[in-house]
Write a protein that holds these residues in place. Structure first.
Motif, PDB file in Angstrom:
ATOM      1  N   ALA A  37       0.778  -1.039  -0.037  1.00 20.81           N
ATOM      2  CA  ALA A  37       0.053   0.081  -0.125  1.00 20.81           C
ATOM      3  C   ALA A  37       0.793   1.403   0.098  1.00 20.81           C
ATOM      4  CB  ALA A  37      -1.070  -0.004   1.277  1.00 20.81           C
ATOM      5  N   GLY A  38       2.151   1.153   0.086  1.00 17.26           N
ATOM      6  CA  GLY A  38       3.050   2.262   0.169  1.00 17.26           C
ATOM      7  C   GLY A  38       2.960   3.056   1.671  1.00 17.26           C
ATOM      8  N   ILE A  39       2.690   2.397   2.506  1.00 22.87           N
ATOM      9  CA  ILE A  39       2.552   2.946   3.893  1.00 22.87           C
ATOM     10  C   ILE A  39       3.443   2.472   4.908  1.00 22.87           C
ATOM     11  CG2 ILE A  39       0.191   4.090   3.579  1.00 22.87           C
ATOM     12  CD1 ILE A  39      -0.727   1.796   5.461  1.00 22.87           C
ATOM     13  N   SER A  40       3.564   2.980   6.104  1.00 21.64           N
ATOM     14  CA  SER A  40       4.603   2.213   6.996  1.00 21.64           C
ATOM     15  C   SER A  40       3.900   1.246   7.645  1.00 21.64           C
ATOM     16  CB  SER A  40       5.273   3.338   7.838  1.00 21.64           C
ATOM     17  OG  SER A  40       4.221   3.923   8.899  1.00 21.64           O
ATOM     18  N   VAL A  41       4.473   0.288   8.318  1.00 21.33           N
ATOM     19  CA  VAL A  41       3.730  -0.687   9.430  1.00 21.33           C
ATOM     20  C   VAL A  41       3.007  -0.036  10.510  1.00 21.33           C
ATOM     21  CG1 VAL A  41       4.284  -2.609  10.650  1.00 21.33           C
ATOM     22  CG2 VAL A  41       5.496  -2.702   8.368  1.00 21.33           C
ATOM     23  N   GLU A  42       3.992   0.989  11.029  1.00 26.07           N
ATOM     24  CA  GLU A  42       3.437   1.808  12.249  1.00 26.07           C
ATOM     25  C   GLU A  42       1.984   2.513  11.970  1.00 26.07           C
ATOM     26  OE1 GLU A  42       2.512   2.976  15.992  1.00 26.07           O
ATOM     27  OE2 GLU A  42       4.029   1.589  15.167  1.00 26.07           O
ATOM     28  N   THR A  43       2.047   2.936  10.748  1.00 25.66           N
ATOM     29  CA  THR A  43       0.880   3.691   9.991  1.00 25.66           C
ATOM     30  C   THR A  43      -0.454   2.732   9.900  1.00 25.66           C
ATOM     31  OG1 THR A  43       1.755   5.404   8.933  1.00 25.66           O
ATOM     32  CG2 THR A  43      -0.619   4.914   8.288  1.00 25.66           C
ATOM     33  N   LEU A  44      -0.349   1.607   9.225  1.00 20.28           N
ATOM     34  CA  LEU A  44      -1.287   0.539   9.372  1.00 20.28           C
ATOM     35  C   LEU A  44      -1.701   0.066  10.539  1.00 20.28           C
ATOM     36  CD1 LEU A  44      -2.810  -1.584   7.724  1.00 20.28           C
ATOM     37  CD2 LEU A  44      -0.877  -2.865   7.505  1.00 20.28           C
ATOM     38  N   ARG A  45      -0.624  -0.252  11.687  1.00 21.90           N
ATOM     39  CA  ARG A  45      -0.870  -0.610  13.004  1.00 21.90           C
ATOM     40  C   ARG A  45      -1.894   0.340  13.659  1.00 21.90           C
ATOM     41  NH1 ARG A  45       3.797  -1.385  14.741  1.00 21.90           N
ATOM     42  NH2 ARG A  45       3.755  -3.621  14.246  1.00 21.90           N
ATOM     43  N   LYS A  46      -1.706   1.856  13.594  1.00 21.75           N
ATOM     44  CA  LYS A  46      -2.269   2.809  14.119  1.00 21.75           C
ATOM     45  C   LYS A  46      -3.689   2.599  13.705  1.00 21.75           C
ATOM     46  CE  LYS A  46       1.323   5.922  15.582  1.00 21.75           C
ATOM     47  NZ  LYS A  46       2.015   7.277  14.992  1.00 21.75           N
ATOM     48  N   ILE A  47      -3.812   2.703  12.259  1.00 23.39           N
ATOM     49  CA  ILE A  47      -5.370   2.449  11.678  1.00 23.39           C
ATOM     50  C   ILE A  47      -6.226   1.160  12.228  1.00 23.39           C
ATOM     51  CG2 ILE A  47      -6.698   2.061   9.623  1.00 23.39           C
ATOM     52  CD1 ILE A  47      -4.334   3.868   8.140  1.00 23.39           C
ATOM     53  N   GLU A  48      -5.386   0.247  12.143  1.00 26.58           N
ATOM     54  CA  GLU A  48      -6.020  -1.240  12.579  1.00 26.58           C
ATOM     55  C   GLU A  48      -6.514  -1.176  14.049  1.00 26.58           C
ATOM     56  OE1 GLU A  48      -4.025  -4.752  11.718  1.00 26.58           O
ATOM     57  OE2 GLU A  48      -4.409  -4.487   9.567  1.00 26.58           O
ATOM     58  N   THR A  49      -5.885  -0.440  15.115  1.00 26.94           N
ATOM     59  CA  THR A  49      -6.083  -0.258  16.240  1.00 26.94           C
ATOM     60  C   THR A  49      -6.774   0.789  16.661  1.00 26.94           C
ATOM     61  OG1 THR A  49      -3.981   0.836  16.710  1.00 26.94           O
ATOM     62  CG2 THR A  49      -3.915  -1.490  17.145  1.00 26.94           C
ATOM     63  N   GLY A  50      -7.136   1.682  15.761  1.00 24.66           N
ATOM     64  CA  GLY A  50      -8.260   2.913  16.166  1.00 24.66           C
ATOM     65  C   GLY A  50      -7.397   4.020  16.467  1.00 24.66           C
ATOM     66  N   ARG A  51      -6.263   3.920  16.795  1.00 21.50           N
ATOM     67  CA  ARG A  51      -5.080   4.988  17.087  1.00 21.50           C
ATOM     68  C   ARG A  51      -4.994   6.153  16.021  1.00 21.50           C
ATOM     69  NH1 ARG A  51      -0.854   1.417  18.472  1.00 21.50           N
ATOM     70  NH2 ARG A  51       0.460   3.121  17.816  1.00 21.50           N
ATOM     71  N   ALA A  52      -5.363   5.834  14.782  1.00 23.96           N
ATOM     72  CA  ALA A  52      -5.570   6.928  13.794  1.00 23.96           C
ATOM     73  C   ALA A  52      -7.019   6.645  13.222  1.00 23.96           C
ATOM     74  CB  ALA A  52      -4.549   6.462  12.696  1.00 23.96           C
ATOM     75  N   PRO A  53      -7.727   7.233  13.820  1.00 23.53           N
ATOM     76  CA  PRO A  53      -9.211   7.340  13.498  1.00 23.53           C
ATOM     77  C   PRO A  53      -9.641   7.982  12.285  1.00 23.53           C
ATOM     78  CG  PRO A  53      -9.110   8.735  15.421  1.00 23.53           C
ATOM     79  CD  PRO A  53      -7.818   8.185  15.078  1.00 23.53           C
ATOM     80  N   THR A  54      -8.749   9.021  11.800  1.00 22.57           N
ATOM     81  CA  THR A  54      -9.179   9.718  10.487  1.00 22.57           C
ATOM     82  C   THR A  54      -8.015   9.660   9.671  1.00 22.57           C
ATOM     83  OG1 THR A  54      -8.385  11.683  11.636  1.00 22.57           O
ATOM     84  CG2 THR A  54     -10.829  11.188  11.619  1.00 22.57           C
ATOM     85  N   PRO A  55      -7.714   8.351   8.959  1.00 22.33           N
ATOM     86  CA  PRO A  55      -6.474   8.388   7.739  1.00 22.33           C
ATOM     87  C   PRO A  55      -6.835   9.016   6.849  1.00 22.33           C
ATOM     88  CG  PRO A  55      -7.744   6.215   8.191  1.00 22.33           C
ATOM     89  CD  PRO A  55      -8.424   7.108   9.238  1.00 22.33           C
ATOM     90  N   ALA A  56      -5.797   9.560   6.049  1.00 22.52           N
ATOM     91  CA  ALA A  56      -6.219  10.264   4.634  1.00 22.52           C
ATOM     92  C   ALA A  56      -6.770   9.275   3.679  1.00 22.52           C
ATOM     93  CB  ALA A  56      -4.595  10.467   4.042  1.00 22.52           C
ATOM     94  N   PHE A  57      -7.320   9.863   3.054  1.00 21.98           N
ATOM     95  CA  PHE A  57      -8.278   9.184   1.908  1.00 21.98           C
ATOM     96  C   PHE A  57      -7.469   8.421   1.061  1.00 21.98           C
ATOM     97  CE2 PHE A  57      -9.670   8.911  -2.347  1.00 21.98           C
ATOM     98  CZ  PHE A  57     -10.834   8.076  -2.253  1.00 21.98           C
ATOM     99  N   PHE A  58      -6.416   8.739   0.610  1.00 24.54           N
ATOM    100  CA  PHE A  58      -5.510   8.199  -0.458  1.00 24.54           C
ATOM    101  C   PHE A  58      -4.850   7.026   0.310  1.00 24.54           C
ATOM    102  CE2 PHE A  58      -5.755  12.257  -2.495  1.00 24.54           C
ATOM    103  CZ  PHE A  58      -6.034  11.932  -3.531  1.00 24.54           C
ATOM    104  N   THR A  59      -4.925   7.067   1.854  1.00 24.48           N
ATOM    105  CA  THR A  59      -4.238   5.789   2.389  1.00 24.48           C
ATOM    106  C   THR A  59      -5.065   4.679   2.412  1.00 24.48           C
ATOM    107  OG1 THR A  59      -2.647   7.154   3.871  1.00 24.48           O
ATOM    108  CG2 THR A  59      -3.244   5.326   4.801  1.00 24.48           C
ATOM    109  N   VAL A  60      -6.531   5.060   2.907  1.00 23.78           N
ATOM    110  CA  VAL A  60      -7.517   4.206   2.976  1.00 23.78           C
ATOM    111  C   VAL A  60      -7.731   3.686   1.444  1.00 23.78           C
ATOM    112  CG1 VAL A  60      -9.995   3.851   3.209  1.00 23.78           C
ATOM    113  CG2 VAL A  60      -8.555   5.325   4.732  1.00 23.78           C
ATOM    114  N   ALA A  61      -7.811   4.462   0.331  1.00 29.02           N
ATOM    115  CA  ALA A  61      -7.880   3.899  -0.796  1.00 29.02           C
ATOM    116  C   ALA A  61      -6.793   2.748  -1.278  1.00 29.02           C
ATOM    117  CB  ALA A  61      -7.880   5.239  -1.913  1.00 29.02           C
ATOM    118  N   ALA A  62      -5.508   3.160  -0.846  1.00 29.32           N
ATOM    119  CA  ALA A  62      -4.553   2.315  -1.008  1.00 29.32           C
ATOM    120  C   ALA A  62      -4.661   0.964  -0.341  1.00 29.32           C
ATOM    121  CB  ALA A  62      -3.276   2.735  -0.737  1.00 29.32           C
ATOM    122  N   LEU A  63      -5.155   0.844   0.712  1.00 28.17           N
ATOM    123  CA  LEU A  63      -5.337  -0.362   1.614  1.00 28.17           C
ATOM    124  C   LEU A  63      -6.498  -0.938   1.046  1.00 28.17           C
ATOM    125  CD1 LEU A  63      -4.655   1.011   5.241  1.00 28.17           C
ATOM    126  CD2 LEU A  63      -3.450  -0.608   4.047  1.00 28.17           C
TER     127      LEU A  63
END
Length: 83
Positions: A37-63
């Motif tokens: 997806a072109g993101i860091s593992v830490e970013t994915l971890r934060k999204i999956e755990t809800g610690r990044a509740p508003t990820p950027a649209f392009f991040t969500v689109a890539a995932l």
């Protein structure tokens, strides 16, 4: 710039998104999915755990692309249940 605090609904939506992405990832490693997806593992971890509740649209689109999810379906599943 000061960011307004998230509402409980926004937090819940972020947690729901994280659970959906985690479920879609299944047994695939975070490292593999993040790299594809072109993101860091830490970013994915934060999204999956809800610690990044508003990820950027392009991040969500890539995932969504890597996990073969429809953005429309994903958005619909993240909305709160209607009572």
């Amino acid at each position: 710039m000061v960011r307004n605090p998230l509402t409980p609904e926004e937090r819940e939506r972020g947690e729901r998104l994280g659970r959906l992405l985690r479920a879609a990832r299944g047994e695939r490693s975070m490292t593999r999915i993040a790299a594809e997806a072109g993101i860091s593992v830490e970013t994915l971890r934060k999204i999956e755990t809800g610690r990044a509740p508003t990820p950027a649209f392009f991040t969500v689109a890539a995932l969504a692309h890597v996990l073969e999810l429809s953005l429309d379906e994903l958005a619909g599943l993240c909305e709160p249940a209607q009572v």
